[in-house]
Scaffold this motif. Structure first.
Motif, PDB file in Angstrom:
ATOM      1  N   UNK A   1       0.846  -1.184   0.000  1.00  0.00           N
ATOM      2  CA  UNK A   1       0.000   0.000   0.000  1.00  0.00           C
ATOM      3  C   UNK A   1       0.886   1.239   0.000  1.00  0.00           C
ATOM      4  N   UNK A  35       4.393   7.154   2.302  1.00  0.00           N
ATOM      5  CA  UNK A  35       4.494   6.129   3.344  1.00  0.00           C
ATOM      6  C   UNK A  35       4.068   4.816   2.696  1.00  0.00           C
ATOM      7  N   UNK A  44       3.459   0.742   2.942  1.00  0.00           N
ATOM      8  CA  UNK A  44       3.098  -0.233   3.975  1.00  0.00           C
ATOM      9  C   UNK A  44       2.807  -1.575   3.321  1.00  0.00           C
ATOM     10  N   UNK A  47       0.076  -6.044   9.359  1.00  0.00           N
ATOM     11  CA  UNK A  47       0.773  -4.992   8.644  1.00  0.00           C
ATOM     12  C   UNK A  47       2.165  -4.754   9.192  1.00  0.00           C
ATOM     13  N   UNK A  48       3.056  -4.356   8.293  1.00  0.00           N
ATOM     14  CA  UNK A  48       4.347  -3.872   8.725  1.00  0.00           C
ATOM     15  C   UNK A  48       4.196  -2.478   9.313  1.00  0.00           C
ATOM     16  N   UNK A  49       5.288  -1.973   9.855  1.00  0.00           N
ATOM     17  CA  UNK A  49       5.225  -0.670  10.514  1.00  0.00           C
ATOM     18  C   UNK A  49       5.332   0.493   9.542  1.00  0.00           C
ATOM     19  N   UNK A  50       5.558   0.165   8.265  1.00  0.00           N
ATOM     20  CA  UNK A  50       5.603   1.216   7.262  1.00  0.00           C
ATOM     21  C   UNK A  50       7.004   1.743   7.009  1.00  0.00           C
ATOM     22  N   UNK A  69       8.798   5.277   5.516  1.00  0.00           N
ATOM     23  CA  UNK A  69       8.648   6.668   5.066  1.00  0.00           C
ATOM     24  C   UNK A  69       9.736   6.948   4.036  1.00  0.00           C
TER      25      UNK A  69
END
Lengths: 113, 118
Positions: free
Chosen positions: B36, B91, B93, B109-112, B114
């Motif tokens: 995402x 960001x 994800x 989900x992963x922590x994303x 940036x």
């Protein structure tokens, strides 16, 4: 996936119950209601899901109306750490691409001290 | 619950370079992973779906030659942003699913990551 409608924002006092509504009037019989939340600059976190019965876990309760056209996520005792965007999503739970989640705009819940 | 780890959490790169983001399922086999993208003050937008051992399926409007996805093992998927430009700053994800009970019905989900392209 069925579309959902949520209020853009809500406020709640710390220690009080937070009740977040979601409308999903076009939900199909095989679609579940899922709730996720996203704390700022983090990945989404699963909260709870249900089909037609009310559900409760250590994080929250999910109340689904009898006609399944709407639901309410309840955080029984909101804390400041519960401030996040809450997403209500409806989808089937079978495998493959049906795992795909379609995120709407969600509700920004702000818990105030 | 199941753990999905994303790396790096933050990256700054120069315009024109490529950046690779990793998504790992640490305690379950992820047969399907999703990528995402989220721009500021917006919701998550699905970019692509990857199944282990096969080519990724991209959503409409997402350039497959720019966003290269590899899902070569049951625990690792990578997203490479090629020839990055400032408008790719976002960001990113990942989420992972597998045959286990919870991983079959819930999205982890992963922590994303940036990404900032300068």
């Amino acid at each position: 996936d069925a579309k959902t409608t949520q209020p853009p924002s809500m406020d709640c006092a710390e220690g009080r119950a937070a009740n977040l509504p979601c409308n999903h009037s076009t939900i199909s019989g095989n679609e579940y209601v899922y709730w996720y939340r996203q704390i700022h600059s983090q990945g989404p976190q699963y909260i709870i899901h249900g089909l037609k019965n009310n559900e409760t876990n250590e994080m929250a309760s999910l109340i689904i109306t009898e006609d399944r056209k709407s639901s309410t996520l309840i955080l029984p005792h909101a804390t400041l750490r519960d401030t996040a965007v809450y997403y209500c999503i409806v989808r089937v739970t079978s495998g493959g691409s049906n795992y795909k989640l379609t995120f709407g705009k969600g509700t920004l819940l702000t818990v105030n001290p | 619950g199941a753990v999905v780890s994303q790396h790096p959490s933050r990256v700054i790169c120069k315009s024109g370079t490529s950046v690779k983001i990793e998504c790992r399922s640490l305690d379950f086999q992820a047969t399907t992973m999703f990528w995402y993208r989220q721009f500021p003050k917006q919701s998550l937008m699905l970019m692509a779906t990857s199944n282990e051992g096969s080519k990724a399926t991209y959503e409409q409007g997402v350039e497959k030659d720019k966003f290269l996805i590899n899902h070569a093992s049951l625990t690792l998927s990578t997203l490479t942003v090629t020839s990055a430009h400032p408008e790719d700053s976002s960001f990113y994800i990942c989420s992972a699913h597998g045959p286990g009970h919870r991983a079959r019905t819930e999205a982890f989900f992963g922590q994303g990551t940036r990404l900032t392209v300068v």
